[in-house]
Design a protein around this motif. Structure first.
Motif, short mmCIF file in Angstrom:
data_model
loop_
_atom_site.label_atom_id
_atom_site.label_comp_id
_atom_site.label_asym_id
_atom_site.label_seq_id
_atom_site.Cartn_x
_atom_site.Cartn_y
_atom_site.Cartn_z
N THR A 232 43.30 4.38 7.89
CA THR A 232 43.13 5.49 8.83
C THR A 232 41.72 5.44 9.40
N ILE A 233 41.58 5.85 10.65
CA ILE A 233 40.28 5.97 11.28
C ILE A 233 40.19 7.38 11.85
N GLY A 234 39.27 8.16 11.30
CA GLY A 234 39.16 9.56 11.71
C GLY A 234 40.43 10.34 11.46
N GLY A 235 41.17 9.95 10.42
CA GLY A 235 42.41 10.64 10.08
C GLY A 235 43.63 10.12 10.81
N ILE A 236 43.48 9.19 11.75
CA ILE A 236 44.60 8.64 12.51
C ILE A 236 45.06 7.34 11.85
N VAL A 237 46.34 7.24 11.56
CA VAL A 237 46.89 6.06 10.89
C VAL A 237 46.90 4.89 11.87
N ILE A 238 46.36 3.75 11.43
CA ILE A 238 46.38 2.54 12.27
C ILE A 238 46.86 1.36 11.44
N ASP A 239 47.23 0.29 12.13
CA ASP A 239 47.73 -0.92 11.48
C ASP A 239 46.66 -2.00 11.60
N PRO A 240 45.93 -2.31 10.53
CA PRO A 240 44.84 -3.28 10.62
C PRO A 240 45.33 -4.72 10.65
N THR B 112 35.18 8.28 9.83
CA THR B 112 35.30 7.52 8.60
C THR B 112 36.52 6.61 8.67
N VAL B 113 36.32 5.35 8.31
CA VAL B 113 37.42 4.39 8.20
C VAL B 113 37.80 4.30 6.73
N THR B 114 39.06 4.55 6.42
CA THR B 114 39.53 4.50 5.03
C THR B 114 40.67 3.48 4.93
N LEU C 134 41.17 2.80 -2.90
CA LEU C 134 40.64 3.30 -1.64
C LEU C 134 39.21 2.82 -1.41
N TYR C 135 38.92 2.46 -0.16
CA TYR C 135 37.58 2.09 0.28
C TYR C 135 37.33 2.76 1.63
N SER C 136 36.12 3.24 1.85
CA SER C 136 35.84 3.88 3.13
C SER C 136 34.43 3.57 3.58
N PHE C 137 34.21 3.65 4.88
CA PHE C 137 32.89 3.47 5.46
C PHE C 137 32.85 4.20 6.79
N VAL D 280 44.18 -13.79 26.48
CA VAL D 280 44.26 -12.50 27.17
C VAL D 280 44.29 -11.33 26.19
N ASN D 281 44.13 -11.62 24.91
CA ASN D 281 44.23 -10.56 23.90
C ASN D 281 42.85 -10.13 23.42
N TYR D 282 42.66 -8.81 23.30
CA TYR D 282 41.43 -8.26 22.77
C TYR D 282 41.65 -7.78 21.34
N THR D 283 40.66 -7.98 20.51
CA THR D 283 40.63 -7.37 19.18
C THR D 283 39.29 -6.65 19.02
N TYR D 284 39.28 -5.65 18.18
CA TYR D 284 38.08 -4.87 17.95
C TYR D 284 37.74 -4.87 16.47
N ASN D 285 36.46 -5.02 16.18
CA ASN D 285 35.99 -4.96 14.80
C ASN D 285 35.12 -3.72 14.64
N LEU D 286 35.48 -2.87 13.71
CA LEU D 286 34.68 -1.71 13.37
C LEU D 286 34.03 -1.96 12.02
N SER D 287 32.72 -1.84 11.95
CA SER D 287 32.02 -2.11 10.71
C SER D 287 31.01 -1.02 10.42
N GLY D 288 30.62 -0.91 9.17
CA GLY D 288 29.66 0.11 8.78
C GLY D 288 29.44 0.13 7.29
N ARG D 289 28.84 1.22 6.83
CA ARG D 289 28.46 1.36 5.43
C ARG D 289 29.01 2.66 4.84
N SER D 290 28.86 2.80 3.55
CA SER D 290 29.29 4.02 2.86
C SER D 290 28.59 5.24 3.46
#
Length: 239
Positions: free
Chosen positions: A29-37, A78-80, A87-90, A102-112
């Motif tokens: 989840t990212i900000g509480g929204i369910v996503i498929d990593p 928060t990414v969980t 569970l891991y989050s940052f 033609v495909n885009y991907t996004y990487n979200l990174s961070g710390r605790s």
């Protein structure tokens, strides 16, 4: 993560087999929204104080959470990630966009979340509670100084597994230091390190060595890992 093949096995035991089949179940989840990593990574060591994480998502998944990322610094979502129940989050501090054909991907990174105590977010200190001009003007125990640094931050002290001692008045200054710098000073002084909870806004001061050097030969290990499980091992001799 525990390498378990049967439910009845103790978590202190990893079987030494010729091969392993592991079925991973991963949700995020990212900000509480369910996503498929697409994929993710997490790492942590004693030299740092927090977990570092990253997650790759498709353009379609990014559009679902794009509005959550358009916030001022200090309010990042928060990414969980849930990996087989662990569970891991940052906090999503950095965003990288990559294009392949033609495909885009996004990487979200961070710390605790405990990164909020460091120089990127917290201000250096001057006079605070019980402190005159940055110098602590009363006798306090080391653990009390740590608690002072965490006051009103939303981050709590989870474990104090090192020796505690009284620090005399007018002998330690927090001037020019962030809360995390002060906590790091205290952890280093007693042979410990700062450890962040992988998901909760909590930190602990833990000993670098669970046992004294003269007790290691007879100590009972917490976990026994057979060499067959390890993908690679390297040794180094230093004179």
């Amino acid at each position: 993560l525990p390498l378990m093949c049967w439910n009845h096995q103790s978590p202190e035991f990893i079987p030494d087999l010729r091969s392993y089949i592991v079925l991973n179940t991963v949700t995020a989840t990212i900000g509480g929204i369910v996503i498929d990593p697409i994929d993710f990574d997490f790492k942590c060591d004693m030299s740092g104080y927090c977990w570092q994480g990253g997650i790759n998502i498709s353009d379609g998944q990014y559009q679902k959470i794009r509005a959550k990322l358009d916030v001022e610094r200090g309010n990042e979502p928060t990414v969980t990630v849930n990996v087989n129940g662990a569970l891991y989050s940052f906090i999503a501090e950095e965003i990288t966009r990559n294009r392949k054909f033609v495909n885009y991907t996004y990487n979200l990174s961070g710390r605790s979340i405990t990164a909020r105590l460091g120089a990127d977010y917290a201000h250096a200190q001057g006079g605070i509670n019980g402190v005159d001009g940055g110098v602590i003007a009363q006798d306090l125990y080391a653990s009390q100084i740590v608690q002072m640094q965490l006051a009103d931050t939303g981050i709590t002290l989870n474990k104090w597994d090192v020796a505690d001692w009284r620090i005399p008045a007018n002998s330690y200054s927090v001037a020019g230091k962030t809360p995390l710098a002060v906590i790091g000073d205290i952890a280093k002084a007693c042979g410990g390190f700062v450890y962040s909870d992988p998901v909760l806004p909590k930190l602990s001061i833990l000993p670098r060595w669970r046992k004294s050097a003269w007790e290691l030969a007879t100590a009972t290990p917490d976990l026994v890992v057979p060499t067959g499980v390890m993908a690679s091992i390297s040794d180094k001799k230093r004179v």
